[in-house]
Design an enzyme around this catalytic site. Sequence first.
Site, PDB file in Angstrom:
ATOM      1  N   LYS A 116       0.825  -1.212   0.000  1.00  0.00           N
ATOM      2  CA  LYS A 116       0.000   0.000   0.000  1.00  0.00           C
ATOM      3  C   LYS A 116       0.858   1.260   0.000  1.00  0.00           C
ATOM      4  O   LYS A 116       0.465   2.288  -0.549  1.00  0.00           O
ATOM      5  CB  LYS A 116      -0.956  -0.003   1.194  1.00  0.00           C
ATOM      6  CG  LYS A 116      -2.098  -0.987   1.039  1.00  0.00           C
ATOM      7  CD  LYS A 116      -3.165  -0.798   2.099  1.00  0.00           C
ATOM      8  CE  LYS A 116      -4.356  -1.716   1.860  1.00  0.00           C
ATOM      9  NZ  LYS A 116      -5.426  -1.505   2.863  1.00  0.00           N
ATOM     10  N   LYS A 198      -5.003 -12.830  -7.828  1.00  0.00           N
ATOM     11  CA  LYS A 198      -6.264 -12.856  -7.108  1.00  0.00           C
ATOM     12  C   LYS A 198      -7.259 -11.891  -7.760  1.00  0.00           C
ATOM     13  O   LYS A 198      -6.867 -10.826  -8.250  1.00  0.00           O
ATOM     14  CB  LYS A 198      -6.010 -12.443  -5.653  1.00  0.00           C
ATOM     15  CG  LYS A 198      -7.238 -12.303  -4.775  1.00  0.00           C
ATOM     16  CD  LYS A 198      -6.821 -11.794  -3.413  1.00  0.00           C
ATOM     17  CE  LYS A 198      -8.025 -11.461  -2.545  1.00  0.00           C
ATOM     18  NZ  LYS A 198      -7.636 -10.896  -1.233  1.00  0.00           N
ATOM     19  N   LYS A 201     -10.963  -5.927  -6.679  1.00  0.00           N
ATOM     20  CA  LYS A 201     -11.812  -4.798  -7.089  1.00  0.00           C
ATOM     21  C   LYS A 201     -10.984  -3.638  -7.625  1.00  0.00           C
ATOM     22  O   LYS A 201     -11.516  -2.756  -8.306  1.00  0.00           O
ATOM     23  CB  LYS A 201     -12.671  -4.341  -5.909  1.00  0.00           C
ATOM     24  CG  LYS A 201     -11.908  -3.760  -4.744  1.00  0.00           C
ATOM     25  CD  LYS A 201     -12.808  -3.392  -3.580  1.00  0.00           C
ATOM     26  CE  LYS A 201     -13.312  -4.583  -2.841  1.00  0.00           C
ATOM     27  NZ  LYS A 201     -14.067  -4.258  -1.615  1.00  0.00           N
TER      28      LYS A 201
END
Length: 334
Positions: A116, A198, A201
């Site tokens: 992040k 994976k 979104k």
Amino acid sequence: MSEQEKKIIFSGIQPTGTFTLGNYIGAVSRWGELQDQFNCIYSIVDMHAITVRQDPVQLRQKSLEAYALLFACGIDPKKSITFIQSHAGTHAELSWILSCSTQFGELSRMTQFKDKSAKHADDINAGLFTYPVLMAADILAYNADLVPIGEDQRQHLELARNIAQRFNGKYGEFFTVPEAYIPKVGARIKSLQDPEKKMSKSDENPNACVFILDEPDVIIRKFKRAVTDSDSEIRYAEEKPGVSNLMSIYSAVTGKEIPEIEREFEGKGYGDFKLAVGEAVSDRLKPVREEFARLMADKAYLKECYMEGAKSALSISRRTLTKVYRKVGFVDAR
């Protein structure tokens, strides 16, 4: 089994967008199934969400939508404590105490912090760094026995276990050391466009991810465009990640075993198979879409539920926090 004998499950989900098919298959659809086996506590973790910049109006709306989606996916507020994280300030209070039993080096090794930080290089804030301690507080506030997680959350849960053990070592046995609860089937649904990754979104390719509120035609279109391979045989194999991913999805939404799916589509092409998967997913998600629409039209009911959920969550977590304060040596305020 009495309510007292049931183990406690805690799980939280961020309100940062509509749940994906991966969220649904790997986690949310199973949460409802756990309610009769366990004492379940579910939370919309909006405090975690603000570790990256959020639009306040959208965050408020997304939090309510995520809350409604939990019910639409099968969670019963009469069976499970279901609340919004920021309504239980005990989590933040406990997080501070637990941060004093967490090592700087442990947090600096967190993979998600590194990921992040790379994505949000202009806002590497302290909350992003201490996020896993708040997650530990979410879990330990209820002395949860089990935490349903994906593989990508194993590191955070291991830290929560370490924090609990370290606190217990300092102040005496108190916190339950939580275990992971990982379903064997459908735990990691992959991207429809890159089956090595994976389903996410945040994927820039709109065809890579299916959202549980997507309309039927959108779902079918995305599956028709799903990546397969040059071998036209519908067979589950490591060297066929695209087809294997579609088979896992089909198995999860229909309940059919992989060998049965291979027999069903023997001699058929990818076109027929991808259409069948798309239709099966759309059919499975139809009642979710309909129930979500009904719930969002009844804001008063949702408010009643999340207020009651917060009341129950605070009742439990406040008792835990009071005992923690006493253990660390704070003067009793009562």
